[in-house]
Design a protein around this motif. Structure first.
Motif, PDB file in Angstrom:
ATOM      1  N   VAL A   1       0.866  -1.175   0.000  1.00 38.81           N
ATOM      2  CA  VAL A   1       0.000   0.000   0.000  1.00 38.81           C
ATOM      3  C   VAL A   1       0.901   1.222   0.000  1.00 38.81           C
ATOM      4  N   GLY A   2       0.636   2.140  -0.931  1.00 38.27           N
ATOM      5  CA  GLY A   2       1.432   3.356  -1.012  1.00 38.27           C
ATOM      6  C   GLY A   2       1.361   3.953  -2.394  1.00 38.27           C
ATOM      7  N   PRO A   3       2.168   4.989  -2.640  1.00 37.25           N
ATOM      8  CA  PRO A   3       2.224   5.567  -3.982  1.00 37.25           C
ATOM      9  C   PRO A   3       2.854   4.541  -4.931  1.00 37.25           C
ATOM     10  N   ALA A   4       2.194   4.250  -6.038  1.00 41.40           N
ATOM     11  CA  ALA A   4       2.565   3.119  -6.889  1.00 41.40           C
ATOM     12  C   ALA A   4       4.008   3.169  -7.386  1.00 41.40           C
ATOM     13  N   GLY A   5       4.418   4.250  -8.009  1.00 42.21           N
ATOM     14  CA  GLY A   5       5.751   4.316  -8.599  1.00 42.21           C
ATOM     15  C   GLY A   5       6.860   4.122  -7.587  1.00 42.21           C
ATOM     16  N   GLU A   6       6.800   4.857  -6.515  1.00 38.98           N
ATOM     17  CA  GLU A   6       7.830   4.757  -5.474  1.00 38.98           C
ATOM     18  C   GLU A   6       7.830   3.380  -4.813  1.00 38.98           C
ATOM     19  N   THR A   7       6.645   2.848  -4.569  1.00 46.39           N
ATOM     20  CA  THR A   7       6.528   1.551  -3.897  1.00 46.39           C
ATOM     21  C   THR A   7       7.087   0.436  -4.769  1.00 46.39           C
ATOM     22  N   ILE A   8       6.783   0.469  -6.057  1.00 49.58           N
ATOM     23  CA  ILE A   8       7.315  -0.540  -6.983  1.00 49.58           C
ATOM     24  C   ILE A   8       8.838  -0.437  -7.038  1.00 49.58           C
ATOM     25  N   ALA A   9       9.353   0.779  -7.152  1.00 48.16           N
ATOM     26  CA  ALA A   9      10.803   0.983  -7.227  1.00 48.16           C
ATOM     27  C   ALA A   9      11.497   0.482  -5.962  1.00 48.16           C
ATOM     28  N   LYS A  10      10.940   0.798  -4.804  1.00 51.54           N
ATOM     29  CA  LYS A  10      11.539   0.351  -3.538  1.00 51.54           C
ATOM     30  C   LYS A  10      11.553  -1.171  -3.441  1.00 51.54           C
ATOM     31  N   MET A  11      10.446  -1.802  -3.839  1.00 45.86           N
ATOM     32  CA  MET A  11      10.364  -3.266  -3.792  1.00 45.86           C
ATOM     33  C   MET A  11      11.395  -3.880  -4.741  1.00 45.86           C
ATOM     34  N   ALA A  12      11.532  -3.323  -5.934  1.00 42.71           N
ATOM     35  CA  ALA A  12      12.484  -3.851  -6.914  1.00 42.71           C
ATOM     36  C   ALA A  12      13.910  -3.758  -6.387  1.00 42.71           C
ATOM     37  N   ASP A  13      14.254  -2.612  -5.819  1.00 39.45           N
ATOM     38  CA  ASP A  13      15.613  -2.415  -5.302  1.00 39.45           C
ATOM     39  C   ASP A  13      15.871  -3.267  -4.057  1.00 39.45           C
ATOM     40  N   ALA A  14      14.942  -3.244  -3.116  1.00 38.55           N
ATOM     41  CA  ALA A  14      15.125  -3.978  -1.864  1.00 38.55           C
ATOM     42  C   ALA A  14      15.172  -5.486  -2.089  1.00 38.55           C
ATOM     43  N   GLY A  15      14.406  -5.974  -3.059  1.00 38.04           N
ATOM     44  CA  GLY A  15      14.364  -7.412  -3.332  1.00 38.04           C
ATOM     45  C   GLY A  15      15.501  -7.898  -4.207  1.00 38.04           C
ATOM     46  N   LYS A  16      16.356  -6.970  -4.647  1.00 42.89           N
ATOM     47  CA  LYS A  16      17.504  -7.303  -5.498  1.00 42.89           C
ATOM     48  C   LYS A  16      17.081  -8.107  -6.722  1.00 42.89           C
ATOM     49  N   PHE A  17      16.053  -7.604  -7.404  1.00 40.71           N
ATOM     50  CA  PHE A  17      15.567  -8.272  -8.609  1.00 40.71           C
ATOM     51  C   PHE A  17      16.500  -7.988  -9.780  1.00 40.71           C
ATOM     52  N   ASP A  18      16.569  -8.941 -10.700  1.00 37.98           N
ATOM     53  CA  ASP A  18      17.379  -8.776 -11.912  1.00 37.98           C
ATOM     54  C   ASP A  18      16.619  -7.989 -12.972  1.00 37.98           C
ATOM     55  N   LEU A  19      15.283  -8.055 -12.912  1.00 39.38           N
ATOM     56  CA  LEU A  19      14.461  -7.397 -13.920  1.00 39.38           C
ATOM     57  C   LEU A  19      13.093  -7.076 -13.325  1.00 39.38           C
ATOM     58  N   LEU A  20      12.585  -5.915 -13.693  1.00 37.61           N
ATOM     59  CA  LEU A  20      11.230  -5.492 -13.337  1.00 37.61           C
ATOM     60  C   LEU A  20      10.452  -5.382 -14.634  1.00 37.61           C
ATOM     61  N   VAL A  21       9.294  -6.018 -14.700  1.00 40.14           N
ATOM     62  CA  VAL A  21       8.460  -5.996 -15.900  1.00 40.14           C
ATOM     63  C   VAL A  21       7.109  -5.407 -15.535  1.00 40.14           C
ATOM     64  N   MET A  22       6.651  -4.448 -16.337  1.00 40.82           N
ATOM     65  CA  MET A  22       5.340  -3.846 -16.096  1.00 40.82           C
ATOM     66  C   MET A  22       4.788  -3.275 -17.395  1.00 40.82           C
ATOM     67  N   GLY A  23       3.484  -3.024 -17.406  1.00 43.56           N
ATOM     68  CA  GLY A  23       2.865  -2.376 -18.545  1.00 43.56           C
ATOM     69  C   GLY A  23       3.229  -0.905 -18.572  1.00 43.56           C
ATOM     70  N   SER A  24       3.219  -0.326 -19.767  1.00 46.48           N
ATOM     71  CA  SER A  24       3.627   1.072 -19.893  1.00 46.48           C
ATOM     72  C   SER A  24       2.596   2.042 -19.343  1.00 46.48           C
ATOM     73  N   HIS A  25       1.364   1.624 -19.275  1.00 45.03           N
ATOM     74  CA  HIS A  25       0.284   2.460 -18.739  1.00 45.03           C
ATOM     75  C   HIS A  25      -0.567   1.619 -17.809  1.00 45.03           C
ATOM     76  N   GLY A  26      -1.258   2.299 -16.922  1.00 45.95           N
ATOM     77  CA  GLY A  26      -2.133   1.576 -16.005  1.00 45.95           C
ATOM     78  C   GLY A  26      -3.494   2.211 -15.953  1.00 45.95           C
TER      79      GLY A  26
END
Length: 140
Positions: free
Chosen positions: A87-112
């Motif tokens: 729960v939170g602001p989508a862009g920042e929350t996704i970015a934090k999760m990607a960085d904290a989880g040490k993911f190799d790749l983040l995949v998402m749709g260009s629009h929501g």
């Protein structure tokens, strides 16, 4: 490869899944997948008025609406993925999760879902690009 799939239930989530299904290097049981959906926080007064239990139930129900078709699609293709609700602001929350989880790749749709709001505030994808160091694959 450790891959984070950011989903919101929009048509672009479906396009992203269709894209993955056609690319064997990205879409195989050899990869480790986590599916993330982010719910915008309810206003503080609304949360206070209805109580924590109802708010948590609301977030879980909304996440299930988004996650159920994605989980079904992945399972049908032999992919077992972890599901995460934030729960939170989508862009920042996704970015934090990607960085904290040490993911190799983040995949998402260009629009929501918030296309009209994105004209004024900037898109979620732009926010993710600005805040994350993880490589991002945007599917249009």
């Amino acid at each position: 490869m450790k891959i984070l799939l950011a989903v919101d239930g929009s048509a672009y989530t479906k396009k992203m899944l269709a894209y993955l299904a056609t690319h064997d290097d990205l879409f195989s049981a050899n990869n480790d997948y986590t599916v993330l959906t982010v719910q915008l926080p309810l206003p503080p007064r609304a949360r206070a008025a209805v109580g924590k239990e109802i708010v948590d139930s609301y977030y879980a129900d909304e996440a299930e609406k988004v996650m159920a078709p994605v989980s079904k699609f992945l399972t049908r293709h032999g992919i077992i993925a972890k599901s995460v609700l934030k729960v939170g602001p989508a862009g920042e929350t996704i970015a934090k999760m990607a960085d904290a989880g040490k993911f190799d790749l983040l995949v998402m749709g260009s629009h929501g879902h918030g296309a009209l709001g994105n004209l004024v505030m900037g898109s979620v994808a732009t926010q993710v690009l600005a805040h994350s160091k993880v490589p991002l694959l945007l599917v249009r």
